[in-house]
Design a protein around this motif. Sequence first.
Motif, PDB file in Angstrom:
ATOM      1  N   ASN A 103       0.835  -1.198   0.000  1.00  0.00           N
ATOM      2  CA  ASN A 103       0.000   0.000   0.000  1.00  0.00           C
ATOM      3  C   ASN A 103       0.877   1.258   0.000  1.00  0.00           C
ATOM      4  OD1 ASN A 103      -2.152   1.775   0.284  1.00  0.00           O
ATOM      5  ND2 ASN A 103      -2.206   1.586   2.510  1.00  0.00           N
ATOM      6  N   GLY A 104       0.746   2.082  -1.047  1.00  0.00           N
ATOM      7  CA  GLY A 104       1.510   3.317  -1.149  1.00  0.00           C
ATOM      8  C   GLY A 104       2.971   3.140  -1.495  1.00  0.00           C
ATOM      9  N   ALA A 105       3.392   1.924  -1.835  1.00  0.00           N
ATOM     10  CA  ALA A 105       4.808   1.682  -2.157  1.00  0.00           C
ATOM     11  C   ALA A 105       5.175   2.283  -3.518  1.00  0.00           C
ATOM     12  CB  ALA A 105       5.098   0.189  -2.151  1.00  0.00           C
ATOM     13  N   ASP A 106       6.432   2.641  -3.661  1.00  0.00           N
ATOM     14  CA  ASP A 106       6.931   3.195  -4.912  1.00  0.00           C
ATOM     15  C   ASP A 106       7.753   2.144  -5.643  1.00  0.00           C
ATOM     16  OD1 ASP A 106       7.934   4.624  -7.009  1.00  0.00           O
ATOM     17  OD2 ASP A 106       8.945   6.161  -5.814  1.00  0.00           O
ATOM     18  N   LEU A 107       7.170   1.573  -6.712  1.00  0.00           N
ATOM     19  CA  LEU A 107       7.863   0.584  -7.536  1.00  0.00           C
ATOM     20  C   LEU A 107       8.126   1.135  -8.934  1.00  0.00           C
ATOM     21  CD1 LEU A 107       5.950  -1.296  -5.465  1.00  0.00           C
ATOM     22  CD2 LEU A 107       7.013  -3.086  -6.809  1.00  0.00           C
ATOM     23  N   SER A 108       8.228   2.441  -9.048  1.00  0.00           N
ATOM     24  CA  SER A 108       8.492   3.035 -10.347  1.00  0.00           C
ATOM     25  C   SER A 108       9.842   2.560 -10.877  1.00  0.00           C
ATOM     26  CB  SER A 108       8.454   4.566 -10.276  1.00  0.00           C
ATOM     27  OG  SER A 108       9.326   5.062  -9.290  1.00  0.00           O
ATOM     28  N   LEU A 112       3.647   2.426 -10.113  1.00  0.00           N
ATOM     29  CA  LEU A 112       4.278   1.463 -11.019  1.00  0.00           C
ATOM     30  C   LEU A 112       4.760   2.119 -12.310  1.00  0.00           C
ATOM     31  CD1 LEU A 112       1.898  -1.629 -10.684  1.00  0.00           C
ATOM     32  CD2 LEU A 112       4.303  -1.553 -10.046  1.00  0.00           C
ATOM     33  N   ASN A 113       4.878   3.431 -12.341  1.00  0.00           N
ATOM     34  CA  ASN A 113       5.292   4.109 -13.567  1.00  0.00           C
ATOM     35  C   ASN A 113       6.651   3.586 -14.055  1.00  0.00           C
ATOM     36  OD1 ASN A 113       3.040   5.767 -13.651  1.00  0.00           O
ATOM     37  ND2 ASN A 113       3.992   7.352 -12.408  1.00  0.00           N
ATOM     38  N   GLY A 114       6.672   3.059 -15.275  1.00  0.00           N
ATOM     39  CA  GLY A 114       7.908   2.579 -15.865  1.00  0.00           C
ATOM     40  C   GLY A 114       8.397   1.246 -15.339  1.00  0.00           C
ATOM     41  N   ALA A 115       7.614   0.605 -14.468  1.00  0.00           N
ATOM     42  CA  ALA A 115       8.005  -0.724 -13.987  1.00  0.00           C
ATOM     43  C   ALA A 115       7.902  -1.734 -15.129  1.00  0.00           C
ATOM     44  CB  ALA A 115       7.125  -1.147 -12.825  1.00  0.00           C
ATOM     45  N   LEU A 116       8.709  -2.786 -15.066  1.00  0.00           N
ATOM     46  CA  LEU A 116       8.724  -3.814 -16.103  1.00  0.00           C
ATOM     47  C   LEU A 116       8.059  -5.085 -15.584  1.00  0.00           C
ATOM     48  CD1 LEU A 116      12.461  -3.452 -17.228  1.00  0.00           C
ATOM     49  CD2 LEU A 116      10.471  -2.188 -18.080  1.00  0.00           C
ATOM     50  N   TYR A 117       7.234  -5.681 -16.427  1.00  0.00           N
ATOM     51  CA  TYR A 117       6.671  -6.988 -16.094  1.00  0.00           C
ATOM     52  C   TYR A 117       6.553  -7.803 -17.366  1.00  0.00           C
ATOM     53  CZ  TYR A 117       2.023  -5.460 -17.819  1.00  0.00           C
ATOM     54  OH  TYR A 117       0.974  -5.019 -18.588  1.00  0.00           O
ATOM     55  N   ASP A 118       6.317  -9.089 -17.232  1.00  0.00           N
ATOM     56  CA  ASP A 118       6.179  -9.947 -18.408  1.00  0.00           C
ATOM     57  C   ASP A 118       4.940 -10.817 -18.267  1.00  0.00           C
ATOM     58  OD1 ASP A 118       6.937 -11.915 -16.595  1.00  0.00           O
ATOM     59  OD2 ASP A 118       8.979 -12.091 -17.381  1.00  0.00           O
ATOM     60  N   ASP A 129      -2.480  -0.075 -16.869  1.00  0.00           N
ATOM     61  CA  ASP A 129      -3.206   1.128 -16.463  1.00  0.00           C
ATOM     62  C   ASP A 129      -2.445   1.897 -15.397  1.00  0.00           C
ATOM     63  OD1 ASP A 129      -5.248   0.732 -18.231  1.00  0.00           O
ATOM     64  OD2 ASP A 129      -6.659  -0.083 -16.767  1.00  0.00           O
ATOM     65  N   ALA A 130      -1.607   1.198 -14.636  1.00  0.00           N
ATOM     66  CA  ALA A 130      -0.811   1.832 -13.585  1.00  0.00           C
ATOM     67  C   ALA A 130       0.508   2.390 -14.119  1.00  0.00           C
ATOM     68  CB  ALA A 130      -0.539   0.836 -12.461  1.00  0.00           C
ATOM     69  N   GLY A 131       0.740   2.247 -15.440  1.00  0.00           N
ATOM     70  CA  GLY A 131       1.935   2.819 -16.054  1.00  0.00           C
ATOM     71  C   GLY A 131       3.095   1.865 -16.215  1.00  0.00           C
ATOM     72  N   ALA A 132       2.888   0.566 -15.952  1.00  0.00           N
ATOM     73  CA  ALA A 132       3.966  -0.416 -16.112  1.00  0.00           C
ATOM     74  C   ALA A 132       4.072  -0.837 -17.571  1.00  0.00           C
ATOM     75  CB  ALA A 132       3.718  -1.620 -15.220  1.00  0.00           C
ATOM     76  N   TYR A 133       5.240  -1.340 -17.964  1.00  0.00           N
ATOM     77  CA  TYR A 133       5.507  -1.757 -19.334  1.00  0.00           C
ATOM     78  C   TYR A 133       5.557  -3.280 -19.431  1.00  0.00           C
ATOM     79  CZ  TYR A 133       7.155   3.079 -20.046  1.00  0.00           C
ATOM     80  OH  TYR A 133       7.270   4.446 -20.123  1.00  0.00           O
ATOM     81  N   LEU A 134       4.721  -3.829 -20.305  1.00  0.00           N
ATOM     82  CA  LEU A 134       4.755  -5.264 -20.569  1.00  0.00           C
ATOM     83  C   LEU A 134       5.849  -5.568 -21.575  1.00  0.00           C
ATOM     84  CD1 LEU A 134       3.618  -8.176 -20.506  1.00  0.00           C
ATOM     85  CD2 LEU A 134       2.015  -7.466 -22.299  1.00  0.00           C
ATOM     86  N   ALA A 180       4.297  -6.463 -27.964  1.00  0.00           N
ATOM     87  CA  ALA A 180       3.916  -5.500 -26.922  1.00  0.00           C
ATOM     88  C   ALA A 180       3.750  -4.103 -27.509  1.00  0.00           C
ATOM     89  CB  ALA A 180       4.972  -5.479 -25.823  1.00  0.00           C
ATOM     90  N   ALA A 181       2.854  -3.320 -26.921  1.00  0.00           N
ATOM     91  CA  ALA A 181       2.604  -1.937 -27.330  1.00  0.00           C
ATOM     92  C   ALA A 181       3.441  -1.022 -26.446  1.00  0.00           C
ATOM     93  CB  ALA A 181       1.123  -1.607 -27.217  1.00  0.00           C
ATOM     94  N   LEU A 182       4.588  -0.570 -26.956  1.00  0.00           N
ATOM     95  CA  LEU A 182       5.528   0.223 -26.167  1.00  0.00           C
ATOM     96  C   LEU A 182       5.930   1.511 -26.888  1.00  0.00           C
ATOM     97  CD1 LEU A 182       7.764  -2.738 -24.936  1.00  0.00           C
ATOM     98  CD2 LEU A 182       6.315  -1.303 -23.484  1.00  0.00           C
ATOM     99  N   ALA A 183       5.053   2.019 -27.748  1.00  0.00           N
ATOM    100  CA  ALA A 183       5.347   3.268 -28.440  1.00  0.00           C
ATOM    101  C   ALA A 183       5.567   4.382 -27.426  1.00  0.00           C
ATOM    102  CB  ALA A 183       4.197   3.627 -29.385  1.00  0.00           C
ATOM    103  N   THR A 184       6.614   5.161 -27.628  1.00  0.00           N
ATOM    104  CA  THR A 184       7.030   6.305 -26.806  1.00  0.00           C
ATOM    105  C   THR A 184       7.459   5.910 -25.385  1.00  0.00           C
ATOM    106  OG1 THR A 184       4.858   6.946 -25.899  1.00  0.00           O
ATOM    107  CG2 THR A 184       5.433   7.792 -28.104  1.00  0.00           C
ATOM    108  N   ALA A 185       7.599   4.627 -25.100  1.00  0.00           N
ATOM    109  CA  ALA A 185       8.017   4.197 -23.756  1.00  0.00           C
ATOM    110  C   ALA A 185       9.440   4.659 -23.459  1.00  0.00           C
ATOM    111  CB  ALA A 185       7.932   2.674 -23.644  1.00  0.00           C
ATOM    112  N   ASP A 186       9.686   5.015 -22.200  1.00  0.00           N
ATOM    113  CA  ASP A 186      11.032   5.407 -21.777  1.00  0.00           C
ATOM    114  C   ASP A 186      11.703   4.200 -21.119  1.00  0.00           C
ATOM    115  OD1 ASP A 186      13.358   6.518 -20.908  1.00  0.00           O
ATOM    116  OD2 ASP A 186      12.442   8.069 -19.662  1.00  0.00           O
ATOM    117  N   LEU A 187      12.589   3.556 -21.875  1.00  0.00           N
ATOM    118  CA  LEU A 187      13.318   2.384 -21.395  1.00  0.00           C
ATOM    119  C   LEU A 187      14.817   2.661 -21.414  1.00  0.00           C
ATOM    120  CD1 LEU A 187      11.198  -0.246 -23.357  1.00  0.00           C
ATOM    121  CD2 LEU A 187      11.223   0.024 -20.878  1.00  0.00           C
ATOM    122  N   SER A 188      15.169   3.920 -21.340  1.00  0.00           N
ATOM    123  CA  SER A 188      16.578   4.298 -21.405  1.00  0.00           C
ATOM    124  C   SER A 188      17.348   3.728 -20.222  1.00  0.00           C
ATOM    125  CB  SER A 188      16.717   5.828 -21.417  1.00  0.00           C
ATOM    126  OG  SER A 188      16.074   6.400 -20.294  1.00  0.00           O
TER     127      SER A 188
END
Length: 338
Positions: free
Chosen positions: A68-73, A92-98, A111-116, A121-129
């Motif tokens: 609850n309230g954790a930062d996993l960005s 979860l902004n920018g978090a990675l999952y599979d 919906d929480a901002g994580a990247y599959l 996968a739909a990753l247009a404009t994703a920041d994976l730098s």
Amino acid sequence: MKAGELLQRYAAGQREFNSVTLSCISLSNANLQGSDFWNANLSEANLSNTSFKRASLREAVLDEANLNGADLSQADLREAKLSCAILYDVTLNGALYDEVTQFPPEFDPADAGAYLLAPQAALATADLSGRDLSGVDLSQANLTEANLSQANLFGGDLSGAKLVGTNLTAADLSEATLAGANLSNANLQQADLTRADLRKAILLGADLRTECQKANLQGALCDDTTQFPEEFDPAAAGMCVLKAGTDLRGVNLSGFKLGGVDLSGANLSGANLAEADLWGANLEEADLTGANLVKANLWGANLTRANLTDTDLTDASLSEADLTGTILQQDEGVEVVE
């Protein structure tokens, strides 16, 4: 390991806590940014308001953990087990999952901002730098205008991926597979292409000012706007240089997206352009004798004075195409379209 010991080690600079057993531990409000909890057991742990920003939780067990309230960005959650975890107000902004990562029913990480990270996968404009994506399977994924600068893609599968306008500066693409990928207008300056497979990749307008000779570029497409190191010869590397007047006899461009390309006066006799997208292409005075254009999209293409003798146009789209002076062949002989 108890909470006090873990926090003391973290404060002393330790970041690796791989495979540790921390079930039922209380780390509420702790700062564990950039730590590595690969394969750790954090089931039923109290991690409320804890910062795991940029942390690795790959294959970690977090069943029934309180996040609850954790930062996993920007955290790495690939293959992690989060079923029944409390994820209220989690970041979860920018978090990675599979596809193996387990989340509670009805929880949508996208919906929480994580990247599959998965094929298609739909990753247009994703920041994976700067991310570690070594060995990842992103075949057929859409990474249009994504930021992959300095990312580690060693051994990754990006075959057929859409990387139009993608930033790959200084990325590690060594031993990666990019066969058939669309890298039009992508920036690959200083990227490591050692043993990278770029066969039949589309590199129109791409910036390849790096050590290209270490990559397999057989059949890859480039044009006058593609940038190479001064000493590099794309033709000698087996690339297809698309430009007006070029000799592309017998080339296989089946299924390629070539909208708007200028191939006026080019020799494309015997070429395979089946199902190619040549929307708005300039093929004025091009030699297409014996070419395969089955199901090709030639909508709005300029075919004035082009030679289409013995060309197979079965199910090709010629809507709005300019056929003025085009040479066709029918049973009774050669016909010139007026």
